[in-house]
Design an enzyme around this catalytic site. Structure first.
Site: not given
Length: 350
Positions: A164, A263, A299
Site C-alpha cells: 500500500h 483485512s 491508516c
C-alpha cells in the site's frame, strides 16, 4: 526515466507556523519520474521517494496555504479501478486529481472485471489509449504487474494484498511535518504483518529510520520481504527489530503505528484473529514505553480493539492529519508521474 541535476540552495522551509532549518548545500540530485509506474516503494530510491514527498508538500503549501489554483493535470484523465471498497483512497484520488484540473473516472468490479471479461493485457492496452494513468486497488499484486507490463501509461498501486505505497507516503509526510525530519526516528509497528507494513519495510531504512515490528506468531510479514528489509537496513545502517512482544517493539519509538487486524477478504478469520491479537491493542501503557515525543498513526478505518480511545483521540494522535495527507501525496504522485513539474517550495529536510 530521465535523470538530471538541479542546483538549489537549502535554507529554511516555513510551513504554517513551522520553520524547518536546513544546511546550505548545492547540486541536489533527484529523479525525473514522469512515465514511471508506482507498484511498490521497493524499487524506488531514497531520492525518488523524497522527491514525491517534496512535490506533495509543495502542492499542499501552494494550494492550501497560499490559495493558488494549479491546473497541472488539465486535459489529463485517470482510470480508477477498484476491486476493493474504499473511502480515503477513492476520495483523496478523485478530489485531488480534479483539484488539479484532471478528470478521474471510477470503475468498480461491476464495470470492469480484471482478467474475466477481457484479458489484463487487452485491458491495459485499451486504458492506454483512453486515459493518461491508472490507479488500481486490487487483490493480487500480479495483476498490477501485468497491467504495468502491457500499458504505455503509468500504473499506480492504490492497494494490493502485498503493498500500500500511497498510504505510506502520507505517513511519511505526516511524520516529516511533525518532527521536521525522518532520519534517526524509530517507527514501531504493532499488529498484523500486512500490506501497509510491507510498504514501510521497503522504504523506512532509505530515510535512515529504524523499524520495530511486533506481530503475533503466525502473522509475521512476508519472509522474502523481511530478507529485503534486513538488507536495506544493513545498507543504510539502521536497526530492524522483529519480535512477538508489542511492548518490546514500543520501547523508545517515536512513531507508534497499527492497522486493522482483519483485512478485506479475511472476514471469515475474524474470530480467530481477535483471539490471536489479544494483547496487541495500543494503549497508554504501550505509549509509556515509547519516546517522550511519540505520535500515533493509523491508516483507518480503526476498530477499538486495535487502539483504545485514550490514544486514538489524544493530541499525539495524528490520524486525521495523516488521512488528509492522503490527498496531497496522491496529488504529488500524479503530478510527478504525468508532468515535468518542479517544486517551488524549498526542499524539506528528510
Amino acid at each position: 526515466m530521465l535523470h538530471h541535476m538541479r542546483t538549489i540552495i537549502n535554507a529554511s522551509w516555513r510551513y504554517g507556523n513551522k520553520c524547518i532549518v536546513r544546511q546550505f548545500g548545492f547540486s541536489q540530485t533527484y529523479s525525473q519520474l514522469k512515465g514511471r509506474d508506482l507498484l511498490t516503494l521497493k524499487n524506488y530510491s531514497a531520492e525518488e521517494i523524497k522527491y514525491l514527498l517534496w512535490v506533495a508538500a509543495d502542492l499542499k503549501y501552494r494550494i492550501k496555504e497560499k490559495g493558488e489554483y494549479l491546473p497541472l493535470l488539465q486535459g489529463k484523465s485517470l482510470a480508477m479501478i477498484f476491486e476493493k471498497r474504499s473511502t480515503r483512497t477513492r476520495l483523496s484520488t478523485e478530489t485531488g486529481f480534479a483539484l488539479l484540473g484532471g478528470h478521474p473516472s471510477f470503475l468498480t468490479t461491476q464495470d470492469i472485471h480484471l482478467g474475466v471479461n477481457e484479458s489484463l493485457k487487452d485491458t491495459a492496452r485499451v486504458l492506454s489509449g483512453m486515459t493518461d494513468a491508472v490507479l488500481a486497488r486490487v487483490y493480487h499484486q500480479s495483476d498490477l504487474e501485468v497491467l504495468a507490463e502491457e500499458a504505455s501509461i503509468p500504473i499506480v498501486n492504490g492497494l494490493s494484498d502485498d503493498y500500500h505505497p500511497i498510504q505510506i507516503l502520507a505517513d511519511y509526510l505526516t511524520i516529516q511535518e511533525h518532527y521536521g525530519h525522518l532520519k534517526g526516528l524509530t517507527i514501531s509497528w504493532i499488529g498484523d504483518g500486512n500490506n501497509v507494513l510491507h510498504s514501510i519495510m521497503m522504504s523506512a531504512a532509505k530515510f535512515g529510520m529504524h523499524l520495530h515490528i511486533a506481530t503475533p506468531k503466525g502473522y509475521e510479514p512476508n519472509s522474502s520481504l523481511t530478507e529485503a528489509a534486513k538488507q536495506f537496513s544493513k545498507e543504510c545502517g539502521t536497526k530492524l527489530l522483529m519480535t512477538n512482544d508489542p511492548l518490546e517493539a514500543a520501547n523508545g519509538a517515536n512513531v507508534l503505528v497499527t492497522d486493522t487486524w482483519v483485512s478485506m477478504g479475511q472476514e471469515e478469520e475474524k474470530k480467530k484473529r481477535l483471539l490471536d491479537f489479544k494483547g496487541y491493542q495500543i494503549t497508554m501503557k504501550t505509549a509509556k514505553l515509547a519516546a517522550p515525543n511519540w505520535i500515533f498513526l493509523h491508516c483507518l478505518p480503526r476498530k477499538p480493539e486495535e487502539v483504545d480511545d485514550e490514544v486514538f483521540y489524544c493530541p499525539k494522535s495524528l490520524v486525521f492529519q495523516e488521512a488528509e495527507n492522503r490527498k496531497w501525496t496522491i496529488m504529488g504522485v500524479m503530478v510527478s508521474l504525468l508532468t515535468d513539474y518542479s517544486p517551488q517550495l524549498l526542499r524539506p529536510t528528510f
